[in-house]
Write a protein that holds these residues in place. Sequence first.
Motif, PDB file in Angstrom:
ATOM      1  N   LYS A  37       0.826  -1.202   0.000  1.00 50.57           N
ATOM      2  CA  LYS A  37       0.000   0.000   0.000  1.00 50.57           C
ATOM      3  C   LYS A  37       0.866   1.261   0.000  1.00 50.57           C
ATOM      4  O   LYS A  37       0.538   2.259  -0.643  1.00 50.57           O
ATOM      5  CB  LYS A  37      -0.923  -0.006   1.223  1.00 50.57           C
ATOM      6  N   GLY A  38       1.985   1.191   0.749  1.00 54.52           N
ATOM      7  CA  GLY A  38       2.902   2.331   0.760  1.00 54.52           C
ATOM      8  C   GLY A  38       3.471   2.606  -0.620  1.00 54.52           C
ATOM      9  O   GLY A  38       3.562   3.764  -1.052  1.00 54.52           O
ATOM     10  N   ALA A  40       1.780   9.592  -5.848  1.00 51.63           N
ATOM     11  CA  ALA A  40       2.492  10.863  -5.664  1.00 51.63           C
ATOM     12  C   ALA A  40       3.505  11.082  -6.786  1.00 51.63           C
ATOM     13  O   ALA A  40       3.618  12.186  -7.338  1.00 51.63           O
ATOM     14  CB  ALA A  40       3.198  10.873  -4.310  1.00 51.63           C
ATOM     15  N   ALA A  41       4.248  10.029  -7.142  1.00 54.40           N
ATOM     16  CA  ALA A  41       5.252  10.134  -8.200  1.00 54.40           C
ATOM     17  C   ALA A  41       4.603  10.489  -9.533  1.00 54.40           C
ATOM     18  O   ALA A  41       5.122  11.313 -10.293  1.00 54.40           O
ATOM     19  CB  ALA A  41       6.020   8.821  -8.324  1.00 54.40           C
ATOM     20  N   VAL A  62      10.765   2.457 -11.109  1.00 54.22           N
ATOM     21  CA  VAL A  62      11.081   1.610  -9.946  1.00 54.22           C
ATOM     22  C   VAL A  62       9.816   1.264  -9.164  1.00 54.22           C
ATOM     23  O   VAL A  62       9.581   0.106  -8.803  1.00 54.22           O
ATOM     24  CB  VAL A  62      12.106   2.327  -9.028  1.00 54.22           C
ATOM     25  N   LEU A  63       8.979   2.273  -8.919  1.00 54.07           N
ATOM     26  CA  LEU A  63       7.748   2.046  -8.149  1.00 54.07           C
ATOM     27  C   LEU A  63       6.769   1.140  -8.900  1.00 54.07           C
ATOM     28  O   LEU A  63       6.128   0.272  -8.308  1.00 54.07           O
ATOM     29  CB  LEU A  63       7.085   3.388  -7.820  1.00 54.07           C
ATOM     30  N   TYR A  72       4.236  -4.054  -9.393  1.00 61.21           N
ATOM     31  CA  TYR A  72       3.958  -5.173 -10.299  1.00 61.21           C
ATOM     32  C   TYR A  72       4.344  -6.499  -9.654  1.00 61.21           C
ATOM     33  O   TYR A  72       3.610  -7.497  -9.709  1.00 61.21           O
ATOM     34  CB  TYR A  72       4.726  -4.973 -11.607  1.00 61.21           C
ATOM     35  N   LEU A  73       5.508  -6.518  -9.003  1.00 57.75           N
ATOM     36  CA  LEU A  73       6.002  -7.744  -8.381  1.00 57.75           C
ATOM     37  C   LEU A  73       5.233  -8.097  -7.107  1.00 57.75           C
ATOM     38  O   LEU A  73       5.193  -9.272  -6.709  1.00 57.75           O
ATOM     39  CB  LEU A  73       7.494  -7.611  -8.067  1.00 57.75           C
ATOM     40  N   MET A  74       4.629  -7.112  -6.460  1.00 52.37           N
ATOM     41  CA  MET A  74       3.890  -7.337  -5.213  1.00 52.37           C
ATOM     42  C   MET A  74       2.460  -7.838  -5.426  1.00 52.37           C
ATOM     43  O   MET A  74       1.864  -8.424  -4.540  1.00 52.37           O
ATOM     44  CB  MET A  74       3.846  -6.054  -4.383  1.00 52.37           C
ATOM     45  N   ILE A  75       1.920  -7.585  -6.639  1.00 53.94           N
ATOM     46  CA  ILE A  75       0.535  -8.000  -6.917  1.00 53.94           C
ATOM     47  C   ILE A  75       0.538  -9.481  -7.275  1.00 53.94           C
ATOM     48  O   ILE A  75       1.304  -9.932  -8.132  1.00 53.94           O
ATOM     49  CB  ILE A  75      -0.064  -7.165  -8.061  1.00 53.94           C
ATOM     50  N   ASP A  76      -0.297 -10.219  -6.625  1.00 53.37           N
ATOM     51  CA  ASP A  76      -0.376 -11.671  -6.883  1.00 53.37           C
ATOM     52  C   ASP A  76      -1.060 -11.925  -8.230  1.00 53.37           C
ATOM     53  O   ASP A  76      -2.003 -11.236  -8.599  1.00 53.37           O
ATOM     54  CB  ASP A  76      -1.179 -12.360  -5.750  1.00 53.37           C
TER      55      ASP A  76
END
Length: 249
Positions: free
Chosen positions: A7-8, A15-16, A239-240, A245-249
């Motif tokens: 979430k962070g 924001a980016a 980067v974000l 992308y890698l965190m979403i299952d």
Amino acid sequence: MVDGLGKGVKYAMFAANGVIFIGGLVVFSVGVWTLADRSFMERLLGSNLYVASAALLIAAGVVVAIISFLGSLGAYKEIRCMLLTFFVILFFIFLLMLIGGILGYVFRNQVDERMNREMIATVALYKNDSAVTEAWDSVQKNFKCCGISVNTNKGYEIYQRQNRIHFGGGQGKPKVPESCCSKEKNQNDVNNCMENPKDNTLLYKDDCYEKMKDFVKGHALLVGGIGIGIACLLIIGMVLSMALYLMID
């Protein structure tokens, strides 16, 4: 749905993208300003990189502003394919802005000699080539200057040496273009200025080359700095987006 650190990253990406969107608007505005306000100089620069860089900034600004919405939507909906597409497009824009920024600095360092040669050569074409005539008149009015100095001669003397057909002097004949003389004076003063150009009769007597060189170098530095600055912002976005992308299952 991502949680915790995910979430962070998601909020950081929002924001980016907001900053990237603003950066795109800045790039677009600088490009439009260049084309609208200073494109008249192109004929005297000896290079089309100046206007080409403006067109590149406009295109890049529009694409960056639009693509920031794609990244925000992909983060909000947590759509992996959209995030990956955002990353790929951002990578190509990053390369484009980086190359554009480097070209701005290269152009800044190469402008001196090329512009000097082109300006001297085009004096002979004044009144014979409408594009050259319009360019010189616009430069002299906007930068409040007259001609270009060669060796120790006054800048306005180049018209008599390089273009004697139109500025050879003589009874009732001009020695400098009307654009070297003040429009605020009455017509008799303007005629006297054109026929007898001296430091005390010419309002615009500065060297156009020096004034153009200072402006173009400053602008090239601005373009180069903006290009490289936006490229650095895009790295954060890339980067974000890949992290999310890698965190979403």
